[in-house]
Design a protein around this motif. Structure first.
Motif, PDB file in Angstrom:
ATOM      1  N   ARG A  14       9.723   9.576  -2.103  1.00  0.00           N
ATOM      2  CA  ARG A  14      11.047   9.240  -1.582  1.00  0.00           C
ATOM      3  C   ARG A  14      12.055   8.951  -2.687  1.00  0.00           C
ATOM      4  NH1 ARG A  14      13.150   7.739   3.357  1.00  0.00           N
ATOM      5  NH2 ARG A  14      14.907   6.282   3.284  1.00  0.00           N
ATOM      6  N   LEU A  15      11.595   8.279  -3.749  1.00  0.00           N
ATOM      7  CA  LEU A  15      12.522   7.854  -4.808  1.00  0.00           C
ATOM      8  C   LEU A  15      12.459   8.745  -6.048  1.00  0.00           C
ATOM      9  CD1 LEU A  15      12.016   3.976  -4.558  1.00  0.00           C
ATOM     10  CD2 LEU A  15      13.672   5.411  -3.361  1.00  0.00           C
ATOM     11  N   GLY A  16      11.540   9.692  -6.073  1.00  0.00           N
ATOM     12  CA  GLY A  16      11.491  10.671  -7.166  1.00  0.00           C
ATOM     13  C   GLY A  16      10.987  10.137  -8.480  1.00  0.00           C
ATOM     14  N   VAL A  17      10.144   9.099  -8.460  1.00  0.00           N
ATOM     15  CA  VAL A  17       9.594   8.535  -9.686  1.00  0.00           C
ATOM     16  C   VAL A  17       8.424   9.395 -10.168  1.00  0.00           C
ATOM     17  CG1 VAL A  17       8.428   6.523 -10.684  1.00  0.00           C
ATOM     18  CG2 VAL A  17      10.328   6.212  -9.075  1.00  0.00           C
ATOM     19  N   ALA A  18       8.338   9.630 -11.464  1.00  0.00           N
ATOM     20  CA  ALA A  18       7.210  10.383 -12.024  1.00  0.00           C
ATOM     21  C   ALA A  18       5.911   9.603 -11.827  1.00  0.00           C
ATOM     22  CB  ALA A  18       7.452  10.652 -13.504  1.00  0.00           C
ATOM     23  N   ARG A  19       4.813  10.320 -11.544  1.00  0.00           N
ATOM     24  CA  ARG A  19       3.548   9.631 -11.259  1.00  0.00           C
ATOM     25  C   ARG A  19       3.071   8.810 -12.450  1.00  0.00           C
ATOM     26  NH1 ARG A  19       0.226   9.178  -7.216  1.00  0.00           N
ATOM     27  NH2 ARG A  19       1.481  10.654  -6.010  1.00  0.00           N
ATOM     28  N   SER A  20       3.403   9.209 -13.652  1.00  0.00           N
ATOM     29  CA  SER A  20       2.997   8.444 -14.827  1.00  0.00           C
ATOM     30  C   SER A  20       3.689   7.081 -14.902  1.00  0.00           C
ATOM     31  CB  SER A  20       3.301   9.237 -16.101  1.00  0.00           C
ATOM     32  OG  SER A  20       4.693   9.505 -16.195  1.00  0.00           O
ATOM     33  N   MET A  21       4.778   6.927 -14.157  1.00  0.00           N
ATOM     34  CA  MET A  21       5.536   5.672 -14.181  1.00  0.00           C
ATOM     35  C   MET A  21       5.250   4.800 -12.960  1.00  0.00           C
ATOM     36  SD  MET A  21       7.282   5.789 -16.971  1.00  0.00           S
ATOM     37  CE  MET A  21       8.559   4.552 -16.715  1.00  0.00           C
ATOM     38  N   VAL A  22       4.322   5.201 -12.099  1.00  0.00           N
ATOM     39  CA  VAL A  22       4.112   4.505 -10.835  1.00  0.00           C
ATOM     40  C   VAL A  22       3.646   3.063 -11.049  1.00  0.00           C
ATOM     41  CG1 VAL A  22       2.665   4.419  -8.772  1.00  0.00           C
ATOM     42  CG2 VAL A  22       3.773   6.548  -9.423  1.00  0.00           C
ATOM     43  N   GLN A  23       2.614   2.840 -11.872  1.00  0.00           N
ATOM     44  CA  GLN A  23       2.109   1.484 -12.087  1.00  0.00           C
ATOM     45  C   GLN A  23       3.185   0.567 -12.654  1.00  0.00           C
ATOM     46  OE1 GLN A  23      -1.373  -0.185 -11.604  1.00  0.00           O
ATOM     47  NE2 GLN A  23       0.434  -1.476 -11.476  1.00  0.00           N
ATOM     48  N   LYS A  24       3.989   1.085 -13.562  1.00  0.00           N
ATOM     49  CA  LYS A  24       5.066   0.282 -14.146  1.00  0.00           C
ATOM     50  C   LYS A  24       6.091  -0.109 -13.084  1.00  0.00           C
ATOM     51  CE  LYS A  24       8.773   0.488 -17.590  1.00  0.00           C
ATOM     52  NZ  LYS A  24       9.447   1.330 -18.635  1.00  0.00           N
ATOM     53  N   PRO A  53       0.794  -1.228   0.000  1.00  0.00           N
ATOM     54  CA  PRO A  53       0.000   0.000   0.000  1.00  0.00           C
ATOM     55  C   PRO A  53       0.827   1.279   0.000  1.00  0.00           C
ATOM     56  CG  PRO A  53       0.010  -0.961   2.189  1.00  0.00           C
ATOM     57  CD  PRO A  53       0.706  -1.941   1.286  1.00  0.00           C
ATOM     58  N   ILE A  54       2.102   1.187   0.389  1.00  0.00           N
ATOM     59  CA  ILE A  54       2.898   2.414   0.478  1.00  0.00           C
ATOM     60  C   ILE A  54       3.807   2.615  -0.733  1.00  0.00           C
ATOM     61  CG2 ILE A  54       2.851   2.195   2.990  1.00  0.00           C
ATOM     62  CD1 ILE A  54       5.790   1.450   2.943  1.00  0.00           C
ATOM     63  N   ILE A  55       3.862   1.622  -1.623  1.00  0.00           N
ATOM     64  CA  ILE A  55       4.739   1.737  -2.791  1.00  0.00           C
ATOM     65  C   ILE A  55       4.437   2.989  -3.621  1.00  0.00           C
ATOM     66  CG2 ILE A  55       5.164   0.743  -5.078  1.00  0.00           C
ATOM     67  CD1 ILE A  55       5.618  -1.902  -3.879  1.00  0.00           C
ATOM     68  N   PRO A  56       3.161   3.283  -3.947  1.00  0.00           N
ATOM     69  CA  PRO A  56       2.930   4.492  -4.765  1.00  0.00           C
ATOM     70  C   PRO A  56       3.515   5.751  -4.138  1.00  0.00           C
ATOM     71  CG  PRO A  56       0.951   3.144  -4.689  1.00  0.00           C
ATOM     72  CD  PRO A  56       1.905   2.551  -3.699  1.00  0.00           C
ATOM     73  N   ASN A  57       3.328   5.925  -2.825  1.00  0.00           N
ATOM     74  CA  ASN A  57       3.857   7.116  -2.160  1.00  0.00           C
ATOM     75  C   ASN A  57       5.369   7.094  -2.055  1.00  0.00           C
ATOM     76  OD1 ASN A  57       0.988   6.525  -1.007  1.00  0.00           O
ATOM     77  ND2 ASN A  57       1.327   8.708  -0.650  1.00  0.00           N
ATOM     78  N   VAL A  58       5.938   5.920  -1.765  1.00  0.00           N
ATOM     79  CA  VAL A  58       7.394   5.802  -1.641  1.00  0.00           C
ATOM     80  C   VAL A  58       8.071   6.109  -2.967  1.00  0.00           C
ATOM     81  CG1 VAL A  58       9.284   4.183  -1.220  1.00  0.00           C
ATOM     82  CG2 VAL A  58       7.294   4.184   0.285  1.00  0.00           C
ATOM     83  N   LEU A  59       7.507   5.591  -4.043  1.00  0.00           N
ATOM     84  CA  LEU A  59       8.104   5.816  -5.359  1.00  0.00           C
ATOM     85  C   LEU A  59       8.121   7.300  -5.716  1.00  0.00           C
ATOM     86  CD1 LEU A  59       6.559   2.843  -7.409  1.00  0.00           C
ATOM     87  CD2 LEU A  59       8.923   3.070  -6.629  1.00  0.00           C
ATOM     88  N   VAL A  60       7.021   7.984  -5.419  1.00  0.00           N
ATOM     89  CA  VAL A  60       6.910   9.394  -5.810  1.00  0.00           C
ATOM     90  C   VAL A  60       7.647  10.303  -4.829  1.00  0.00           C
ATOM     91  CG1 VAL A  60       5.296  11.300  -6.183  1.00  0.00           C
ATOM     92  CG2 VAL A  60       4.743   9.012  -7.026  1.00  0.00           C
TER      93      VAL A  60
END
Length: 493
Positions: A54-64, A45-52
């Protein structure tokens, strides 16, 4: 060397018996399974927030990247499962490899905790998957070693309950703690759980090691009385056991270890059991990858809601031991088939909740509850089927897999199959981005898979030839050379 690594000298006999008792072994493996699945699920459940954040991933790339994080975990399982299976049977020290796996889990958790870049987070997930192989391969082999075959279904049901509970508590606690206390508080819980698990794994003692230190007097007296009579079969089990037809043909009963895998894979029943592992993992890892993001999109839930959505699945976990009782008495064929047939319409109907109304939320939770019931049927059945395949072969041809047996390698192959399904699930989500299409396709996969589950689980449904031949052999003590027909059906009861 390995057998002496955790040896404690001058330990009192009653303490040795406690360490090697059935409840201690079962508790240790159940906690190990819980820890592995909890560590896997707490991130979901926290992966989407952690990726954006903490790790600086673009939201368009979250599902990938969510799919990638699940994919590399499965890849770790895929690589490490046959290795742990081979080594556990070769060295006959399950506890040592469980401790090695937990130390690897500790290292991966430190990586995930400190990760500030995507590649380190992904590497941590990869090592986490490799450590999970030790739990599933070595832990399941340890349970099979420690309990009689007639209780294996019940034991697998208990392990399935532990897994289901972790599937719920991991995402729930991860979502709640992350929302209330932050990222590092989540990992504080994980480190505490790892320490508890490590203490149990060190304290537990395998029954084979107990027998080496303190041989049972009953077995010694039985061996002494039997050895004085020529031609009498020496046994410490059921004295009324039927004679083995295969003993009349001289053969090497200690095969090379590298050939054991081929002996397992050449049988259709074993292959069918491995296929079921692929399908079960495919279904549930695909849902793991899709469900948190789906409820966030449809219901606008945050990390707390993404964790709570797994609650209905976990509430069904007490059903698993009941399914295990059924398997011990009637076999795994019908629970496995029923679980797949039940999952088919449920997965298709998951497309219906498509807005944030109370009615649609209730419908989603009801469907997920039924899906949890399906999972309680599937996991114990598939694990028990793998165990009974090996047991049946050993009964009909004692020594067919050599001194170390094949439980470790068999569960290694099962974990390999499950890992392959865990790879297909996230890849399937990446290729099928529309929720309704994905759930419809998963339902169709369940329906198609129910057909081989009915036909081949527990042996071919309409094949009575092999079992009739074995019954005649046991009744008349036939001494003729065995034929290839018996060899082909060596795993069938």
């Amino acid at each position: 060397m390995m057998s002496k690594l955790f040896h404690v000298s001058k330990e009192k006999p009653y303490m040795l018996k406690v360490r090697a008792s059935g409840w201690m072994i079962m508790t240790t493996v159940a906690v190990a399974v819980f820890t592995d699945i909890f560590m896997y699920g707490i991130i979901i459940p926290i992966i989407p927030n952690v990726l954006v954040d903490r790790l600086g991933v673009a939201r368009s790339m979250v599902q990938k990247d969510i799919s990638l994080a699940l994919l590399v975990y499965a890849a770790g399982l895929l690589v490490a499962s046959p290795i742990f299976g081979y080594l556990a049977d070769l060295y006959q020290n399950r506890r040592f490899f469980m401790i090695v796996g937990l130390l690897a889990l500790l290292g991966s958790t430190i990586m995930l905790c400190l990760a500030r870049v995507l590649w380190l987070f992904i590497l941590g997930r990869l090592i986490q998957g490799m450590s999970g192989a030790a739990v599933w391969v070595v832990g399941l082999a340890l349970v099979t070693d420690s309990f009689p075959e007639e209780n294996i279904g019940k034991m697998m049901g208990i392990l399935s309950s532990s897994m289901s509970l972790a599937i719920f508590l991991g995402p729930l606690i991860g979502g709640v703690v992350y929302a209330r206390a932050g990222y590092y508080a989540v990992f504080g819980i994980l480190f505490g759980l790892i320490c508890t698990d490590l203490l149990l794994r060190i304290f537990m003692l395998e029954r084979k090691e107990l027998e080496k230190r303190n041989p049972p007097l009953e077995e010694e007296s039985a061996l002494e009385s039997d050895s004085g009579s020529a031609g009498v079969r020496v046994t410490t089990g059921n004295s009324a056991a039927p004679p083995d037809c295969s003993r009349t043909r001289p053969r090497n009963t200690v095969p090379k270890k590298q050939l054991v895998g081929f002996k397992l894979l050449k049988n259709g029943r074993m292959v069918n059991g491995l296929y079921m592992g692929v399908i079960i993992a495919w279904i549930f890892t695909a849902l793991d990858a899709m469900l948190p993001l789906h409820v966030e999109t449809i219901f606008h839930w945050g990390t707390l809601g993404s964790g709570l959505v797994f609650l209905p699945i976990a509430l069904t976990s007490p059903i698993s031991p009941l399914i295990g009782f059924w398997i011990d008495r009637r076999g795994p064929r019908w629970p496995l088939a029923a679980g797949l047939l039940l999952a088919c319409p449920i997965l298709v109907l998951l497309r219906l909740p498509d807005n944030g109304s109370i009615g649609h939320i209730i419908l989603l939770f009801a469907l997920l509850t039924l899906l949890g019931v399906s999972g309680c049927m599937l996991m114990p059945s598939s694990m028990a089927e793998i165990s009974t395949c090996v047991s049946a072969a050993e009964r009909k041809k004692p020594g067919i897999f050599g001194k170390g047996g094949a439980y470790g390698l068999a569960f290694g192959l099962f974990n390999l199959a499950y890992s392959a399904g865990s790879v297909f699930g996230p890849l399937f989500v990446t290729g099928t981005k529309e929720w309704g299409t994905a759930t419809w396709a998963l339902g169709l996969i369940c329906f198609v898979s129910a057909i081989p589950a009915i036909l081949f689980t527990g042996g071919f449904l309409f094949n009575t030839r092999a079992s009739t031949r074995v019954e005649v052999c046991e009744a008349n003590s036939i001494t003729q050379p065995e034929t290839e027909e018996v060899e082909l059906h060596a795993f069938e009861d």
